[in-house]
Scaffold this motif. Structure first.
Motif, PDB file in Angstrom:
ATOM      1  N   ASP A   1       2.142  22.425 -12.893  1.00  0.00           N
ATOM      2  CA  ASP A   1       2.700  22.193 -12.763  1.00  0.00           C
ATOM      3  C   ASP A   1       3.531  21.039 -13.903  1.00  0.00           C
ATOM      4  OD1 ASP A   1       3.904  21.999 -10.809  1.00  0.00           O
ATOM      5  OD2 ASP A   1       2.663  20.782 -10.005  1.00  0.00           O
TER       6      ASP A   1
ATOM      7  N   LEU B   1       6.484  14.227 -10.823  1.00  0.00           N
ATOM      8  CA  LEU B   1       6.235  14.397  -9.508  1.00  0.00           C
ATOM      9  C   LEU B   1       7.415  14.220  -8.854  1.00  0.00           C
ATOM     10  CD1 LEU B   1       3.220  14.232 -11.515  1.00  0.00           C
ATOM     11  CD2 LEU B   1       2.741  12.289  -9.046  1.00  0.00           C
TER      12      LEU B   1
ATOM     13  N   ARG C   1      -3.139   9.169 -11.629  1.00  0.00           N
ATOM     14  CA  ARG C   1      -1.971  10.022 -10.103  1.00  0.00           C
ATOM     15  C   ARG C   1      -2.258   9.615  -8.489  1.00  0.00           C
ATOM     16  NH1 ARG C   1      -0.698  15.081 -11.198  1.00  0.00           N
ATOM     17  NH2 ARG C   1      -2.359  15.942 -13.294  1.00  0.00           N
TER      18      ARG C   1
ATOM     19  N   GLU D   1       1.843   8.848  -6.405  1.00  0.00           N
ATOM     20  CA  GLU D   1       1.406   9.923  -5.957  1.00  0.00           C
ATOM     21  C   GLU D   1       2.685   8.728  -4.470  1.00  0.00           C
ATOM     22  OE1 GLU D   1      -2.169  11.600  -4.828  1.00  0.00           O
ATOM     23  OE2 GLU D   1      -1.567  13.519  -5.931  1.00  0.00           O
TER      24      GLU D   1
ATOM     25  N   ARG E   1      10.271   9.298  -8.332  1.00  0.00           N
ATOM     26  CA  ARG E   1      10.454  10.877  -9.026  1.00  0.00           C
ATOM     27  C   ARG E   1       9.286   9.816 -10.282  1.00  0.00           C
ATOM     28  NH1 ARG E   1      15.485  14.548  -9.968  1.00  0.00           N
ATOM     29  NH2 ARG E   1      16.655  12.123  -9.797  1.00  0.00           N
TER      30      ARG E   1
END
Length: 296
Positions: free
Chosen positions: A8, A24, A47, A51, A59
């Motif tokens: 990604d 993300l 992260r 999340e 986003r």
């Protein structure tokens, strides 16, 4: 040799250097999330927070700042944070995701605040925590991130700089960084490092390192400040309170993690229980407060 990207991850060229980033989430407003130190976007703890923000309907842009992670090293600017602010502005602009929300902790808080000061047109809201300040916190950063490079370049030129652990890590993650470091003119590099060091020398009228207090007048967007821990010398409670006074209309809240989280993480590292200051593991606990603030 070239840098190995995960599935990604993407690369964009900014000011003559490659910046590695990823996004993300599939929909919602963008949050540019920035960690501290010279840590990459993959530092443990970042992260999980990203999340949770995605689950909240946003986003999230994660990026390796210049001199962090897999991105190219770069050496210019009044301070390293000024360089990163310019990079973040260009990153948001070139990706077409602005204006957006900026969020960051520790050095990432300083980078986010400075970006908002210099480029207010690309920011809608600001969220910061673990703000560095005070004599001890500022001196530690200068001695850790700048002084070793000064000693090395004065002693044996750029070859010695490339052998410093900090830059060896950058080379390990991005082998092209070795040539970029060795290509620097030693005299000009020394001048730059002395300028970057000067930004960390505490001065009257500079609540955060290298930034004049009057610059806070440029922050007019809704701002959430999560204050530093009660006895955290690196991110003093006092600095958070002063910043809240400087950003008119800002919201100041107590940390959602234990008041001594940073100190306990430091003890774990000193005892060999942790390879890094894993205080970042607690950052996910700020997600509810951040989402509540952004939703208002």
């Amino acid at each position: 040799m070239t840098v190995v990207l995960e599935q990604d991850e993407k690369v964009i060229e900014i000011n003559g250097g490659n910046v590695v980033y990823e996004i993300l989430g599939e929909e919602g407003d963008f949050i540019a999330l920035t960690p501290g130190g010279r840590f990459s976007k993959d530092i443990p703890g970042l992260r999980p927070l990203a999340e949770e923000l995605v689950k909240g309907g946003y986003r999230v842009l994660l990026w390796d700042r210049p001199n962090c992670g897999k991105s190219d090293v770069q050496f210019y600017g009044y301070s390293e944070s000024h360089m990163r602010a310019e990079t973040l502005h260009q990153l948001i602009t070139q990706l077409g995701i602005g204006p957006c929300i900026l969020a960051g902790g520790s050095g990432g808080a300083r980078d986010s605040m400075l970006t908002t000061m210099l480029y207010p047109e690309i920011v809608t809201k600001l969220v910061v925590w673990n703000i560095v300040g005070g004599v001890y916190g500022s001196f530690v950063l200068g001695s850790y991130y700048v002084v070793p490079s000064i000693l090395a370049v004065r002693g044996a030129g750029m070859k010695a700089v490339a052998r410093i652990d900090e830059w060896k890590e950058r080379i390990a993650e991005n082998p092209a960084n070795e040539a970029r470091i060795l290509a620097q003119d030693a005299d000009e590099f020394l001048k730059l490092m002395l300028r970057w060091l000067n930004a960390f020398v505490p001065k009257p009228g500079q609540t955060i390192p290298g930034v004049e207090d009057e610059m806070f007048d440029n922050i007019k967007v809704p701002t959430l400040i999560i204050r530093g821990g009660e006895n955290d010398l690196d991110h003093p409670k006092r600095t958070s309170l002063e910043v809240s006074c400087l950003i008119k209309g800002s919201t100041l809240i107590d940390p959602p993690w234990p008041e001594d989280a940073w100190e306990r993480a430091g003890e774990d590292r000193a005892s060999g229980k942790a390879k890094r200051f894993n205080m970042f593991d607690t950052w996910v606990q700020a997600a509810p407060a951040i989402l509540d603030f952004l939703g208002k």
